[in-house]
Design a protein around this motif. Structure first.
Motif, PDB file in Angstrom:
ATOM      1  N   GLY A   1      54.053 121.257  45.711  1.00 44.56           N
ATOM      2  CA  GLY A   1      54.557 119.760  46.161  1.00 44.56           C
ATOM      3  C   GLY A   1      53.755 119.040  46.922  1.00 44.56           C
ATOM      4  O   GLY A   1      53.876 117.698  46.722  1.00 44.56           O
ATOM      5  N   ALA A   2      53.076 119.370  47.873  1.00 44.39           N
ATOM      6  CA  ALA A   2      52.162 118.684  48.787  1.00 44.39           C
ATOM      7  C   ALA A   2      51.283 118.021  47.959  1.00 44.39           C
ATOM      8  O   ALA A   2      50.962 116.799  48.362  1.00 44.39           O
ATOM      9  N   ALA A   3      50.739 118.694  46.939  1.00 45.16           N
ATOM     10  CA  ALA A   3      49.691 118.089  46.071  1.00 45.16           C
ATOM     11  C   ALA A   3      50.233 117.055  45.100  1.00 45.16           C
ATOM     12  O   ALA A   3      49.749 115.954  45.188  1.00 45.16           O
ATOM     13  N   GLY A   4      51.719 117.076  44.754  1.00 46.20           N
ATOM     14  CA  GLY A   4      52.326 116.166  44.035  1.00 46.20           C
ATOM     15  C   GLY A   4      52.712 114.833  45.285  1.00 46.20           C
ATOM     16  O   GLY A   4      52.319 113.658  44.700  1.00 46.20           O
ATOM     17  N   LEU A   5      52.896 115.197  46.332  1.00 47.90           N
ATOM     18  CA  LEU A   5      53.424 114.005  47.251  1.00 47.90           C
ATOM     19  C   LEU A   5      52.038 113.394  47.581  1.00 47.90           C
ATOM     20  O   LEU A   5      51.829 112.101  47.575  1.00 47.90           O
ATOM     21  N   GLY A   6      50.659 114.265  47.762  1.00 44.57           N
ATOM     22  CA  GLY A   6      49.675 113.376  47.769  1.00 44.57           C
ATOM     23  C   GLY A   6      49.208 112.502  46.685  1.00 44.57           C
ATOM     24  O   GLY A   6      48.606 111.411  47.292  1.00 44.57           O
ATOM     25  N   ASN A   7      49.497 113.082  45.474  1.00 48.53           N
ATOM     26  CA  ASN A   7      49.169 112.065  44.591  1.00 48.53           C
ATOM     27  C   ASN A   7      49.699 110.809  44.440  1.00 48.53           C
ATOM     28  O   ASN A   7      49.091 109.642  44.418  1.00 48.53           O
ATOM     29  N   THR A   8      50.999 110.845  44.898  1.00 44.99           N
ATOM     30  CA  THR A   8      51.988 109.514  44.943  1.00 44.99           C
ATOM     31  C   THR A   8      51.494 108.810  46.315  1.00 44.99           C
ATOM     32  O   THR A   8      51.257 107.515  46.091  1.00 44.99           O
ATOM     33  N   LEU A   9      51.322 109.373  47.463  1.00 43.23           N
ATOM     34  CA  LEU A   9      50.588 108.711  48.552  1.00 43.23           C
ATOM     35  C   LEU A   9      49.330 108.062  48.164  1.00 43.23           C
ATOM     36  O   LEU A   9      49.153 106.775  48.501  1.00 43.23           O
ATOM     37  N   GLY A  10      48.430 108.476  47.431  1.00 40.07           N
ATOM     38  CA  GLY A  10      47.202 108.074  47.066  1.00 40.07           C
ATOM     39  C   GLY A  10      47.397 106.910  46.252  1.00 40.07           C
ATOM     40  O   GLY A  10      46.611 105.560  46.474  1.00 40.07           O
ATOM     41  N   ILE A  11      48.250 107.015  45.214  1.00 40.99           N
ATOM     42  CA  ILE A  11      48.485 105.706  44.399  1.00 40.99           C
ATOM     43  C   ILE A  11      49.053 104.383  45.135  1.00 40.99           C
ATOM     44  O   ILE A  11      48.574 103.315  45.029  1.00 40.99           O
ATOM     45  N   ALA A  12      50.208 104.773  46.308  1.00 39.71           N
ATOM     46  CA  ALA A  12      50.623 103.815  46.967  1.00 39.71           C
ATOM     47  C   ALA A  12      49.594 103.295  47.918  1.00 39.71           C
ATOM     48  O   ALA A  12      49.626 102.046  47.899  1.00 39.71           O
ATOM     49  N   ALA A  13      48.800 104.054  48.435  1.00 36.98           N
ATOM     50  CA  ALA A  13      47.757 103.547  49.496  1.00 36.98           C
ATOM     51  C   ALA A  13      46.752 102.521  48.524  1.00 36.98           C
ATOM     52  O   ALA A  13      46.360 101.387  49.198  1.00 36.98           O
ATOM     53  N   ALA A  14      46.331 102.940  47.542  1.00 40.99           N
ATOM     54  CA  ALA A  14      45.566 101.913  46.587  1.00 40.99           C
ATOM     55  C   ALA A  14      45.987 100.784  46.242  1.00 40.99           C
ATOM     56  O   ALA A  14      45.332  99.640  46.346  1.00 40.99           O
ATOM     57  N   ALA A  15      47.650 100.691  46.108  1.00 37.88           N
ATOM     58  CA  ALA A  15      48.088  99.494  45.664  1.00 37.88           C
ATOM     59  C   ALA A  15      48.264  98.720  47.088  1.00 37.88           C
ATOM     60  O   ALA A  15      48.766  97.366  46.883  1.00 37.88           O
ATOM     61  N   LEU A  16      48.249  99.236  47.986  1.00 42.12           N
ATOM     62  CA  LEU A  16      48.706  98.562  49.313  1.00 42.12           C
ATOM     63  C   LEU A  16      47.247  97.757  50.019  1.00 42.12           C
ATOM     64  O   LEU A  16      47.329  96.763  50.688  1.00 42.12           O
ATOM     65  N   LEU A  17      46.196  98.570  49.682  1.00 43.39           N
ATOM     66  CA  LEU A  17      44.973  98.120  50.111  1.00 43.39           C
ATOM     67  C   LEU A  17      44.662  96.785  49.965  1.00 43.39           C
ATOM     68  O   LEU A  17      44.660  96.654  48.595  1.00 43.39           O
ATOM     69  N   ARG A  18      44.070  95.637  50.717  1.00 42.69           N
ATOM     70  CA  ARG A  18      43.748  94.536  50.292  1.00 42.69           C
ATOM     71  C   ARG A  18      42.361  94.652  49.298  1.00 42.69           C
ATOM     72  O   ARG A  18      42.408  94.287  48.038  1.00 42.69           O
ATOM     73  N   ARG A  19      41.319  95.382  49.827  1.00 40.63           N
ATOM     74  CA  ARG A  19      40.306  95.494  49.023  1.00 40.63           C
ATOM     75  C   ARG A  19      39.764  97.133  49.059  1.00 40.63           C
ATOM     76  O   ARG A  19      39.777  97.697  50.037  1.00 40.63           O
ATOM     77  N   VAL A  20      39.272  97.366  47.751  1.00 42.27           N
ATOM     78  CA  VAL A  20      38.856  98.760  47.980  1.00 42.27           C
ATOM     79  C   VAL A  20      37.382  98.860  47.136  1.00 42.27           C
ATOM     80  O   VAL A  20      37.360  98.406  46.086  1.00 42.27           O
ATOM     81  N   ASN A  21      36.554  99.437  47.731  1.00 42.71           N
ATOM     82  CA  ASN A  21      35.210  99.901  47.299  1.00 42.71           C
ATOM     83  C   ASN A  21      35.175 101.040  46.105  1.00 42.71           C
ATOM     84  O   ASN A  21      35.233 102.268  46.802  1.00 42.71           O
ATOM     85  N   PRO A  22      35.255 101.214  44.835  1.00 47.44           N
ATOM     86  CA  PRO A  22      35.303 102.315  44.400  1.00 47.44           C
ATOM     87  C   PRO A  22      34.402 103.403  44.516  1.00 47.44           C
ATOM     88  O   PRO A  22      34.528 104.447  44.652  1.00 47.44           O
ATOM     89  N   ALA A  23      33.065 102.895  44.723  1.00 45.87           N
ATOM     90  CA  ALA A  23      31.852 103.799  45.034  1.00 45.87           C
ATOM     91  C   ALA A  23      32.096 104.516  46.389  1.00 45.87           C
ATOM     92  O   ALA A  23      31.884 105.679  46.496  1.00 45.87           O
ATOM     93  N   VAL A  24      32.599 103.700  47.375  1.00 46.97           N
ATOM     94  CA  VAL A  24      32.988 104.377  48.604  1.00 46.97           C
ATOM     95  C   VAL A  24      34.346 105.516  48.488  1.00 46.97           C
ATOM     96  O   VAL A  24      34.233 106.472  48.923  1.00 46.97           O
TER      97      VAL A  24
END
Length: 461
Positions: free
Chosen positions: A314-337
């Motif tokens: 379940g921690a892996a599932g929660l992490g998946n959701t948190l990762g999606i939410a973090a990417a949605a909230l960050l203003r700029r994301v460098n894919p290569a980094v």
């Protein structure tokens, strides 16, 4: 006397046929809860629609694709819940050989999507609304057939289930290839992808209770519910904005003509290699920890192995959701980094889990793997959408999905192949140590080969 009212007779408040005060109070309470729930759902729906339309997404039509993906995830969740006790892992004591067979079967949809459907959808990119709608309509039809197969135990249970999986993967690659046509200037590709993925999480969360309620009457009812969801999704797909089918400035490719091979850009190759490592960790973690924690729970959890598995996986599932939410909230994301940070984080978490095996280390590994996988995949999608021309983009996504699924399967095979006991002693650190060594080795390989090596073609003629 005649005409006199007898006590309790015909009394609207105390008669035998009238509800007691407590019953009336309960009915009013239920009605009040129903009204409050309805208002809450309506408010949540309006809030979700406003969020989906924010930052120009409503003007370009991205919001409609976001809503469509929520329906897609809702239908997939209903199918998964229905089949959970029917097709896969009906017996919690499944032998490793049966689980290995399941892992092999998961590759079948990709064997069709990558070499066949990807190039086909590329050749008809001007009809992408109908292509996406076709995958939804096909799944609706398969769900209706699958419901009858589940109810009757028919032999076409597996073919129809496989049909659902193939259509689901075809939708995924077609949808991912469509996103660049709808992204507004205010949004980056990573943020647009994360918003779409987040809508899928919300759709699955809202649909799961309804599907569970339906399956309580029989697994076929959850599939019939999924049929209705996919019918609605078909209508939403056809109502996508016309720019989804726009071909301005794009290369026309005839059905019988030959296409030159496209060399995959180095940035895409690098992101694919990073994500392959992330998927291998995810597949290993799911299979290895499932067997380990069920057969050899941590001290103090001997009679709560199911809860223990739920915490780690379940921690892996929660992490998946948190990762999606973090990417949605960050203003700029460098894919290569992001892909590099995700892969390094997985390697560090695997090493710590091998050295400090315990509940905290296992949960931390699951959480890290979930966050890393989701953010890595979003970055990969954005890289393909940015660097691969539209005429080849669906094929690129199909082949990328096939590689990632193959990596997950290899990780899963590795997880069930490593012995849990050596000379009669449980050695969980052996499996986690092998995972750490493989992850660290792959990370070094990817970083040292960055920008080098042969670049493979995306699509054949």
């Amino acid at each position: 006397m005649e005409g006199e009212a007898r006590p309790g007779a015909g009394d609207a408040t105390t008669g035998a046929g009238a509800p007691e005060p407590a019953e009336r109070g309960g009915a009013r309470g239920v009605a009040a809860v129903g009204r409050a729930t309805g208002r809450g759902v309506n408010s949540a729906f309006l809030l979700a629609r406003r969020a989906a339309s924010a930052e120009g997404a409503g003007e370009t039509g991205l919001s409609r694709l976001i809503e469509l993906h929520a329906f897609n995830a809702a239908g997939d969740a209903a199918v998964a819940i229905s089949l959970a006790g029917t097709l896969f892992f009906a017996n919690p004591g499944e032998a490793r050989g049966q689980v290995a067979l399941f892992l092999g079967l998961t590759m079948l949809p990709f064997a069709i999507v990558a070499p066949l459907l990807g190039p086909f959808l590329d050749r008809f990119s001007h009809g992408r609304r109908w292509a996406i709608g076709g995958t939804m309509a096909f799944r609706a039809f398969m769900c209706w057939l699958l419901a009858d197969a589940v109810a009757s135990g028919s032999l076409y249970l597996f073919p129809t289930a496989l049909g659902c999986l193939i259509a689901s993967k075809a939708y995924g690659v077609a949808r991912a290839a469509t996103v660049p046509r709808l992204v507004p200037p205010e949004l980056t590709l990573v943020k647009a992808n994360s918003r779409i993925s987040l809508s899928g999480v919300v759709g699955a969360m809202l649909s799961a209770p309804l599907a569970a309620l339906a399956v309580s009457f029989g697994p076929e009812w959850s599939l019939r519910y999924a049929f209705l969801v996919f019918v609605g999704a078909t209508i939403l797909a056809i109502l996508l904005p016309p720019r989804v089918d726009a071909t301005d400035g794009e290369e026309e490719v005839s059905l019988t003509g030959r296409r030159e091979k496209l060399r995959v850009p180095p940035a895409v190759v690098f992101a694919l290699r990073c994500n392959a490592g992330l998927r291998l960790v995810s597949g290993f973690l799911f299979m290895f920890m499932a067997f380990l924690l069920r057969q050899h729970p941590l001290p103090g959890w001997e009679h709560r192995s199911t809860i223990l598995m739920g915490l780690v996986i379940g921690a892996a599932g929660l992490g998946n959701t948190l990762g999606i939410a973090a990417a949605a909230l960050l203003r700029r994301v460098n894919p290569a980094v992001v892909v590099v940070v995700a892969l390094v984080a997985d390697a560090i978490a695997a090493v710590l889990a091998a050295l400090l095996y315990g509940l905290v280390a296992a949960v931390a590994l699951g959480l890290t793997a979930g966050i890393a996988q989701s953010m890595g995949k979003l970055s990969l999608d954005a890289t393909i959408q940015r660097d691969v021309p539209d005429a080849y983009r669906t094929s690129a996504f199909a082949r990328a999905e096939t590689l990632l699924q193959l990596s997950w399967v290899i990780g899963g095979f590795l997880g069930i192949a490593i012995p849990l006991e050596v000379a009669g002693h449980v050695v969980p650190k052996l499996g986690l140590g092998i995972l750490a060594a493989v992850t660290v080795g792959w990370t070094l390989f990817v970083l040292l080969r960055r920008g080098g090596g042969r670049v493979e073609p995306v699509s054949a003629t």
